[in-house]
Design a protein around this motif. Structure first.
Motif, PDB file in Angstrom:
ATOM      1  N   LEU A 112       0.873  -1.172   0.000  1.00  0.00           N
ATOM      2  CA  LEU A 112       0.000   0.000   0.000  1.00  0.00           C
ATOM      3  C   LEU A 112       0.911   1.223   0.000  1.00  0.00           C
ATOM      4  N   GLN A 113       0.806   2.038  -1.030  1.00  0.00           N
ATOM      5  CA  GLN A 113       1.661   3.220  -1.127  1.00  0.00           C
ATOM      6  C   GLN A 113       0.818   4.457  -1.401  1.00  0.00           C
ATOM      7  N   TRP A 114       1.106   5.522  -0.629  1.00  0.00           N
ATOM      8  CA  TRP A 114       0.401   6.794  -0.788  1.00  0.00           C
ATOM      9  C   TRP A 114       1.369   7.856  -1.295  1.00  0.00           C
ATOM     10  N   ASP A 115       0.802   8.897  -1.874  1.00  0.00           N
ATOM     11  CA  ASP A 115       1.596   9.954  -2.499  1.00  0.00           C
ATOM     12  C   ASP A 115       1.921  11.054  -1.487  1.00  0.00           C
ATOM     13  N   PHE A 116       2.708  10.711  -0.468  1.00  0.00           N
ATOM     14  CA  PHE A 116       3.240  11.713   0.449  1.00  0.00           C
ATOM     15  C   PHE A 116       4.696  11.385   0.736  1.00  0.00           C
ATOM     16  N   ARG A 117       5.457  12.358   1.190  1.00  0.00           N
ATOM     17  CA  ARG A 117       6.884  12.191   1.446  1.00  0.00           C
ATOM     18  C   ARG A 117       7.090  11.248   2.630  1.00  0.00           C
ATOM     19  N   ASP A 118       7.862  10.219   2.429  1.00  0.00           N
ATOM     20  CA  ASP A 118       8.066   9.195   3.461  1.00  0.00           C
ATOM     21  C   ASP A 118       9.197   9.631   4.400  1.00  0.00           C
ATOM     22  N   THR A 119       8.836  10.425   5.407  1.00  0.00           N
ATOM     23  CA  THR A 119       9.794  10.910   6.396  1.00  0.00           C
ATOM     24  C   THR A 119       9.387  10.408   7.780  1.00  0.00           C
ATOM     25  N   PHE A 120      10.291  10.560   8.742  1.00  0.00           N
ATOM     26  CA  PHE A 120      10.024  10.097  10.102  1.00  0.00           C
ATOM     27  C   PHE A 120       8.815  10.802  10.704  1.00  0.00           C
ATOM     28  N   PHE A 121       8.709  12.103  10.517  1.00  0.00           N
ATOM     29  CA  PHE A 121       7.589  12.857  11.088  1.00  0.00           C
ATOM     30  C   PHE A 121       6.280  12.621  10.335  1.00  0.00           C
ATOM     31  N   ASN A 122       6.331  11.947   9.177  1.00  0.00           N
ATOM     32  CA  ASN A 122       5.105  11.623   8.441  1.00  0.00           C
ATOM     33  C   ASN A 122       4.611  10.207   8.709  1.00  0.00           C
ATOM     34  N   LEU A 123       5.240   9.504   9.660  1.00  0.00           N
ATOM     35  CA  LEU A 123       4.772   8.160   9.997  1.00  0.00           C
ATOM     36  C   LEU A 123       3.338   8.184  10.520  1.00  0.00           C
ATOM     37  N   THR A 124       2.947   9.281  11.155  1.00  0.00           N
ATOM     38  CA  THR A 124       1.568   9.399  11.646  1.00  0.00           C
ATOM     39  C   THR A 124       0.572   9.280  10.496  1.00  0.00           C
ATOM     40  N   LEU A 125       0.942   9.791   9.333  1.00  0.00           N
ATOM     41  CA  LEU A 125       0.042   9.703   8.176  1.00  0.00           C
ATOM     42  C   LEU A 125      -0.240   8.253   7.802  1.00  0.00           C
ATOM     43  N   LYS A 126       0.722   7.369   8.033  1.00  0.00           N
ATOM     44  CA  LYS A 126       0.504   5.962   7.680  1.00  0.00           C
ATOM     45  C   LYS A 126      -0.602   5.356   8.543  1.00  0.00           C
ATOM     46  N   ASP A 127      -0.651   5.724   9.825  1.00  0.00           N
ATOM     47  CA  ASP A 127      -1.756   5.261  10.667  1.00  0.00           C
ATOM     48  C   ASP A 127      -3.074   5.809  10.155  1.00  0.00           C
ATOM     49  N   LEU A 128      -3.104   7.098   9.906  1.00  0.00           N
ATOM     50  CA  LEU A 128      -4.328   7.775   9.496  1.00  0.00           C
ATOM     51  C   LEU A 128      -4.866   7.201   8.185  1.00  0.00           C
ATOM     52  N   LEU A 129      -4.002   7.090   7.193  1.00  0.00           N
ATOM     53  CA  LEU A 129      -4.421   6.606   5.873  1.00  0.00           C
ATOM     54  C   LEU A 129      -4.728   5.113   5.892  1.00  0.00           C
ATOM     55  N   PHE A 130      -4.019   4.355   6.717  1.00  0.00           N
ATOM     56  CA  PHE A 130      -4.322   2.925   6.845  1.00  0.00           C
ATOM     57  C   PHE A 130      -5.706   2.718   7.434  1.00  0.00           C
ATOM     58  N   TRP A 131      -6.093   3.516   8.441  1.00  0.00           N
ATOM     59  CA  TRP A 131      -7.433   3.386   9.022  1.00  0.00           C
ATOM     60  C   TRP A 131      -8.499   3.657   7.968  1.00  0.00           C
ATOM     61  N   HIS A 132      -8.274   4.636   7.104  1.00  0.00           N
ATOM     62  CA  HIS A 132      -9.226   4.898   6.021  1.00  0.00           C
ATOM     63  C   HIS A 132      -9.306   3.690   5.084  1.00  0.00           C
ATOM     64  N   TRP A 133      -8.152   3.132   4.743  1.00  0.00           N
ATOM     65  CA  TRP A 133      -8.129   1.958   3.874  1.00  0.00           C
ATOM     66  C   TRP A 133      -8.831   0.779   4.550  1.00  0.00           C
ATOM     67  N   LEU A 134      -8.591   0.572   5.826  1.00  0.00           N
ATOM     68  CA  LEU A 134      -9.204  -0.527   6.566  1.00  0.00           C
ATOM     69  C   LEU A 134     -10.721  -0.411   6.555  1.00  0.00           C
ATOM     70  N   GLN A 135     -11.224   0.786   6.796  1.00  0.00           N
ATOM     71  CA  GLN A 135     -12.671   0.987   6.809  1.00  0.00           C
ATOM     72  C   GLN A 135     -13.291   0.683   5.457  1.00  0.00           C
ATOM     73  N   GLN A 136     -12.588   0.996   4.384  1.00  0.00           N
ATOM     74  CA  GLN A 136     -13.149   0.820   3.052  1.00  0.00           C
ATOM     75  C   GLN A 136     -12.964  -0.590   2.502  1.00  0.00           C
ATOM     76  N   TYR A 137     -11.808  -1.215   2.775  1.00  0.00           N
ATOM     77  CA  TYR A 137     -11.478  -2.461   2.095  1.00  0.00           C
ATOM     78  C   TYR A 137     -11.372  -3.684   3.017  1.00  0.00           C
ATOM     79  N   CYS A 138     -11.235  -3.476   4.312  1.00  0.00           N
ATOM     80  CA  CYS A 138     -11.085  -4.631   5.200  1.00  0.00           C
ATOM     81  C   CYS A 138     -11.699  -4.362   6.575  1.00  0.00           C
ATOM     82  N   PRO A 139     -12.964  -3.917   6.637  1.00  0.00           N
ATOM     83  CA  PRO A 139     -13.560  -3.542   7.924  1.00  0.00           C
ATOM     84  C   PRO A 139     -13.876  -4.724   8.831  1.00  0.00           C
TER      85      PRO A 139
END
Length: 460
Positions: free
Chosen positions: A249-276
């Protein structure tokens, strides 16, 4: 004759006195009834107005002087101020009520510290929020502040059918465990070592000889580009990897240490839509080692206990969040470290959170975390942000001694028997993962199953 007249007058007075008193009483009652009927109380507008200065908004009450609805959150730092804005915006007590009907808050509240941004988040042309002396901060903090309002990024690589494929052939309706591993584009070796050891997708048996349970693994990636440093172009290799394994699963944002929070946020959206329907979720880094069989045994016990409890109550959701819990942690104020959080950005202690590379929580709680995250400002440390979201839900994580996020003692690292009560250990290189996996498979007899840990307890 005179005596008779006096007696008659006394008798007459004694007879008239009760009549007069009764008459006065009747007049008093009639006057009281008339006053009560004719009285109209003044009209009072029923809504709460907090003491403080006016926000010049008809949709909200006056801004409170102090954050009385969240006494643990200090003022005076950027994140705290921005969070106060959202707390006030979502607090029903502070919403104006000029018509007798509670209005919904405006989608955007403009203040001194937040401007409306209409530009593309990926262009970084919009600097929201404003902060004095921004240029004096380290680059990673400046970059985070410039984009901390951005929460939606397009998927570059998706797996929309992952949780639906092969379920029928396995005879299972939903995965027992979905393992979401935070990785980076160039970490091919880490991902492959995980696939060959503890992160295998498919039917996985527990160590107590249970029947196999469905486990799926996905790797969460951002985008590497020139802004994060010089990187070779690995896009074609990543595409080949995804074609073979179908777990990226890859999103179009810069993969930096301080952007790791985005992975939680975007994964939860993906989970709700594709694997609830996933029952449990493991979220971890790609340099941890997990005893997946022991973890499944532990989760089975929690699931069985929950089903027994559900038989006697109407509760359907399961609030389980387990890891290596850290309490009363303070922000790191050392500018030379990657965890540096300046006091101008955040003040106060961190809420209880589980850190160090891996946590486990129920799928139903993951969906609740997704909802509550919309009311919690992004924070640059992903583990702390999870703790903030839990705190917003009125929950706190449970500590489990099997999550060894600071590793075993140096003398025990090479001893397979020392891992009998371990669920997770951090850190391990790909070579160490493969070696440890083989050693654990060759141990005689079943390893010790990790003990139970109760569900989350609500705090006042």
């Amino acid at each position: 004759m005179g005596k008779c007249c006096k007696c008659n007058r006394r008798l007459l007075c004694m007879c008239l006195l009760p009549c007069m008193m009764t008459g006065h009483l009747l007049i008093y009652i009639m006057v009281s009834i008339f006053v009560t009927i004719s009285y109209t109380p003044p009209k009072i507008t029923i809504h709460y107005i907090a003491p403080g200065f006016s926000a010049n908004s008809s949709a909200l009450a006056s801004h409170p002087i102090g954050p009385f609805w969240n006494l643990r959150l200090e003022d005076g730092a950027l994140w705290n101020q921005l969070q106060h804005v959202w707390d006030r915006q979502h607090n029903p007590i502070l919403r104006g009520n000029t018509t007798g009907v509670i209005r919904k808050p405006r989608a955007k509240l403009l203040t001194e510290i937040e401007d409306e941004c209409l530009s593309d988040c990926r262009s970084h042309k919009c600097s929201v929020p404003r902060m004095h002396d921004l240029n004096s901060l380290p680059e990673q903090m400046r970059a985070f502040i410039r984009s901390m309002h951005c929460r939606e990024y397009p998927l570059l690589i998706n797996q929309p059918g992952m949780c639906r494929r092969n379920n029928g052939s396995f005879g299972l309706e939903a995965p027992m465990l979905l393992m979401a591993i935070k990785s980076q584009v160039g970490n091919f070796e880490n991902r492959q070592a995980i696939r060959e050891t503890w992160g295998r997708s498919g039917l996985v048996k527990g160590e107590s000889n249970r029947k196999g349970e469905l486990v799926y693994t996905v790797f969460l990636l951002g985008r590497q580009d020139s802004s994060t440093g010089p990187h070779p172009d690995l896009k074609n290799l990543l595409d080949l990897e995804n074609q073979k394994y179908g777990d990226i699963l890859q999103w179009d944002f810069r993969d930096t240490f301080f952007n790791l929070t985005l992975k939680d946020l975007l994964f939860w959206h993906w989970l709700q839509q594709y694997c609830p329907t996933a029952i449990f979720v493991f979220k971890g880094d790609d340099d941890v080692f997990v005893r997946t069989g022991a973890l499944l045994d532990y989760l089975h016990k929690q699931w069985d206990e929950h089903n027994l409890w559900r038989a006697y109550t109407n509760e359907t959701g399961m609030d389980l969040f387990v890891g290596d819990v850290i309490n009363n942690a303070m922000p790191n104020r050392e500018p030379s470290t990657k965890y540096y959080i300046p006091e101008r950005f955040y003040k106060g202690i961190y809420p209880p959170y589980a850190g160090g590379g891996g946590v486990v929580y129920s799928g139903s709680l993951a969906l609740r975390l997704k909802e509550v995250s919309e009311r919690v400002r992004l924070f640059p440390i992903d583990d702390v942000y999870l703790g903030m979201c839990l705190h917003k839900l009125g929950l706190s994580p449970h500590h489990h001694p099997g999550f060894l996020t600071f590793d075993l003692p140096e003398t025990d690292k090479g001893n397979p028997c020392a891992y009998r009560s371990v669920l997770l250990v951090h850190r391990r290189s790909p070579k160490e993962m493969l070696m440890l996996w083989r050693q654990l498979q060759n141990l005689p007899g079943p390893m010790k199953v990790a003990r139970n840990v109760p569900f989350l307890q609500r705090f006042p």
